[in-house]
Design a protein around this motif. Structure first.
Motif, PDB file in Angstrom:
ATOM      1  N   GLY A   1     -19.258   5.443   5.477  1.00 42.34           N
ATOM      2  CA  GLY A   1     -20.141   5.250   4.339  1.00 42.34           C
ATOM      3  C   GLY A   1     -19.702   4.139   3.401  1.00 42.34           C
ATOM      4  N   ILE A   2     -18.534   3.561   3.652  1.00 44.30           N
ATOM      5  CA  ILE A   2     -18.018   2.484   2.819  1.00 44.30           C
ATOM      6  C   ILE A   2     -18.183   1.168   3.570  1.00 44.30           C
ATOM      7  CG2 ILE A   2     -15.947   1.546   1.711  1.00 44.30           C
ATOM      8  CD1 ILE A   2     -14.943   4.470   1.537  1.00 44.30           C
ATOM      9  N   VAL A   3     -18.594   0.124   2.865  1.00 44.04           N
ATOM     10  CA  VAL A   3     -18.770  -1.180   3.487  1.00 44.04           C
ATOM     11  C   VAL A   3     -17.406  -1.790   3.766  1.00 44.04           C
ATOM     12  CG1 VAL A   3     -19.689  -3.500   3.202  1.00 44.04           C
ATOM     13  CG2 VAL A   3     -20.962  -1.553   2.320  1.00 44.04           C
ATOM     14  N   ASN A   4     -17.190  -2.206   4.996  1.00 41.23           N
ATOM     15  CA  ASN A   4     -15.976  -2.904   5.364  1.00 41.23           C
ATOM     16  C   ASN A   4     -16.244  -4.397   5.196  1.00 41.23           C
ATOM     17  OD1 ASN A   4     -14.032  -4.370   6.937  1.00 41.23           O
ATOM     18  ND2 ASN A   4     -13.460  -2.438   7.912  1.00 41.23           N
ATOM     19  N   ASP A   5     -15.793  -4.960   4.068  1.00 43.63           N
ATOM     20  CA  ASP A   5     -16.082  -6.360   3.757  1.00 43.63           C
ATOM     21  C   ASP A   5     -15.542  -7.325   4.796  1.00 43.63           C
ATOM     22  OD1 ASP A   5     -17.630  -6.171   1.433  1.00 43.63           O
ATOM     23  OD2 ASP A   5     -15.865  -5.927   0.175  1.00 43.63           O
ATOM     24  N   ALA A   6     -14.342  -7.064   5.305  1.00 38.79           N
ATOM     25  CA  ALA A   6     -13.753  -7.960   6.298  1.00 38.79           C
ATOM     26  C   ALA A   6     -14.623  -8.011   7.552  1.00 38.79           C
ATOM     27  CB  ALA A   6     -12.332  -7.523   6.636  1.00 38.79           C
ATOM     28  N   ASN A   7     -15.107  -6.852   8.000  1.00 39.73           N
ATOM     29  CA  ASN A   7     -15.990  -6.825   9.167  1.00 39.73           C
ATOM     30  C   ASN A   7     -17.305  -7.529   8.874  1.00 39.73           C
ATOM     31  OD1 ASN A   7     -14.105  -5.418  10.641  1.00 39.73           O
ATOM     32  ND2 ASN A   7     -15.267  -3.513  10.730  1.00 39.73           N
ATOM     33  N   PHE A   8     -17.846  -7.311   7.676  1.00 38.52           N
ATOM     34  CA  PHE A   8     -19.118  -7.951   7.316  1.00 38.52           C
ATOM     35  C   PHE A   8     -18.972  -9.470   7.369  1.00 38.52           C
ATOM     36  CE2 PHE A   8     -22.513  -9.672   4.845  1.00 38.52           C
ATOM     37  CZ  PHE A   8     -23.585  -8.828   5.079  1.00 38.52           C
ATOM     38  N   VAL A   9     -17.919  -9.984   6.763  1.00 38.12           N
ATOM     39  CA  VAL A   9     -17.697 -11.432   6.730  1.00 38.12           C
ATOM     40  C   VAL A   9     -17.557 -11.988   8.147  1.00 38.12           C
ATOM     41  CG1 VAL A   9     -16.009 -13.205   6.063  1.00 38.12           C
ATOM     42  CG2 VAL A   9     -16.747 -11.499   4.400  1.00 38.12           C
ATOM     43  N   LYS A  10     -16.756 -11.330   8.968  1.00 43.59           N
ATOM     44  CA  LYS A  10     -16.536 -11.804  10.345  1.00 43.59           C
ATOM     45  C   LYS A  10     -17.836 -11.767  11.150  1.00 43.59           C
ATOM     46  CE  LYS A  10     -13.844 -11.005  14.557  1.00 43.59           C
ATOM     47  NZ  LYS A  10     -14.851 -11.670  15.324  1.00 43.59           N
ATOM     48  N   LEU A  11     -18.556 -10.644  11.090  1.00 40.03           N
ATOM     49  CA  LEU A  11     -19.797 -10.524  11.849  1.00 40.03           C
ATOM     50  C   LEU A  11     -20.853 -11.506  11.365  1.00 40.03           C
ATOM     51  CD1 LEU A  11     -19.892  -6.663  12.196  1.00 40.03           C
ATOM     52  CD2 LEU A  11     -19.702  -8.300  14.073  1.00 40.03           C
ATOM     53  N   CYS A  12     -20.914 -11.713  10.068  1.00 33.67           N
ATOM     54  CA  CYS A  12     -21.877 -12.669   9.524  1.00 33.67           C
ATOM     55  C   CYS A  12     -21.571 -14.065  10.057  1.00 33.67           C
ATOM     56  CB  CYS A  12     -21.845 -12.656   8.004  1.00 33.67           C
ATOM     57  SG  CYS A  12     -23.116 -13.695   7.278  1.00 33.67           S
ATOM     58  N   ARG A  13     -20.321 -14.449   9.994  1.00 36.43           N
ATOM     59  CA  ARG A  13     -19.931 -15.778  10.461  1.00 36.43           C
ATOM     60  C   ARG A  13     -20.182 -15.935  11.974  1.00 36.43           C
ATOM     61  NH1 ARG A  13     -17.905 -18.738   7.131  1.00 36.43           N
ATOM     62  NH2 ARG A  13     -16.556 -17.379   5.940  1.00 36.43           N
ATOM     63  N   ASP A  14     -19.901 -14.871  12.730  1.00 41.40           N
ATOM     64  CA  ASP A  14     -20.033 -14.933  14.188  1.00 41.40           C
ATOM     65  C   ASP A  14     -21.462 -14.791  14.697  1.00 41.40           C
ATOM     66  OD1 ASP A  14     -17.274 -15.149  14.269  1.00 41.40           O
ATOM     67  OD2 ASP A  14     -16.940 -13.091  14.960  1.00 41.40           O
ATOM     68  N   MET A  15     -22.298 -14.046  13.964  1.00 46.78           N
ATOM     69  CA  MET A  15     -23.607 -13.677  14.520  1.00 46.78           C
ATOM     70  C   MET A  15     -24.822 -14.181  13.760  1.00 46.78           C
ATOM     71  SD  MET A  15     -22.997  -9.677  15.484  1.00 46.78           S
ATOM     72  CE  MET A  15     -24.563  -9.537  16.332  1.00 46.78           C
ATOM     73  N   SER A  16     -24.740 -14.265  12.443  1.00 45.47           N
ATOM     74  CA  SER A  16     -25.940 -14.532  11.655  1.00 45.47           C
ATOM     75  C   SER A  16     -26.565 -15.869  12.014  1.00 45.47           C
ATOM     76  CB  SER A  16     -25.630 -14.491  10.164  1.00 45.47           C
ATOM     77  OG  SER A  16     -26.832 -14.624   9.418  1.00 45.47           O
TER      78      SER A  16
END
Length: 162
Positions: free
Chosen positions: A90-105
């Protein structure tokens, strides 16, 4: 005193909570939500991850310089996997968000340097699609959408940061 008057509602709320330090004032600001008045924030700050599919207005990934051939169903499935990785109990993992955004968005905002990757800045409900606004303005600061958000641009995961 003067600091209370100068800082308005923010410091006033910290005083109401009987805090004598500035750190509590900052925490109050982050958890407070909409300012008094009409009950809703008119601008919020968000970042997002966007996956396009072949049926969107512009099915081209300008970051990776390639045509988008995935179906909307495939984009949805990929976003569900993204959501699993960025939600940690239920908590946002900022490190994962940043990595996935950079890799996928497939949004140009994925090229923003540092931790602002995916940042769309301060938005109003009128400055984005109705679907995006409906999802983004429901979030509290720090929250992320629990399911993919569909717009004419593609499929999004939205994180409210301000």
């Amino acid at each position: 005193g003067k600091p209370k008057e100068a800082s308005g509602h923010l410091v006033g709320e910290a005083y109401r909570l009987e805090s004598g330090d500035n750190l509590t004032a900052v925490v109050v600001f982050l958890e407070w939500g909409p300012l008094p008045g009409n009950g809703e924030a008119s601008k919020i700050r968000v970042r997002h991850i966007l996956l396009k599919h072949k049926d969107v207005r512009n099915p081209y990934d300008q970051i990776r310089k390639k045509e988008i051939i995935r179906t909307s169903g495939e984009a949805e499935q990929e976003m569900k996997e993204v959501l699993k990785e960025v939600h940690c109990g239920g908590i946002v993992n900022d490190a994962n968000f940043v990595k996935l955004c950079r890799d996928m968005s497939e949004c140009g905002s994925a090229m923003t340097p540092g931790d602002l990757v995916g940042d769309l800045g301060w938005i109003t409900a009128e400055s984005v699609s109705p679907q995006f606004a409906a999802a983004a303005f429901r979030l509290r600061v720090g929250e992320i959408t629990r399911r993919p958000v569909y717009t004419p641009l593609g499929v999004h995961v939205i994180h409210r940061v301000g």
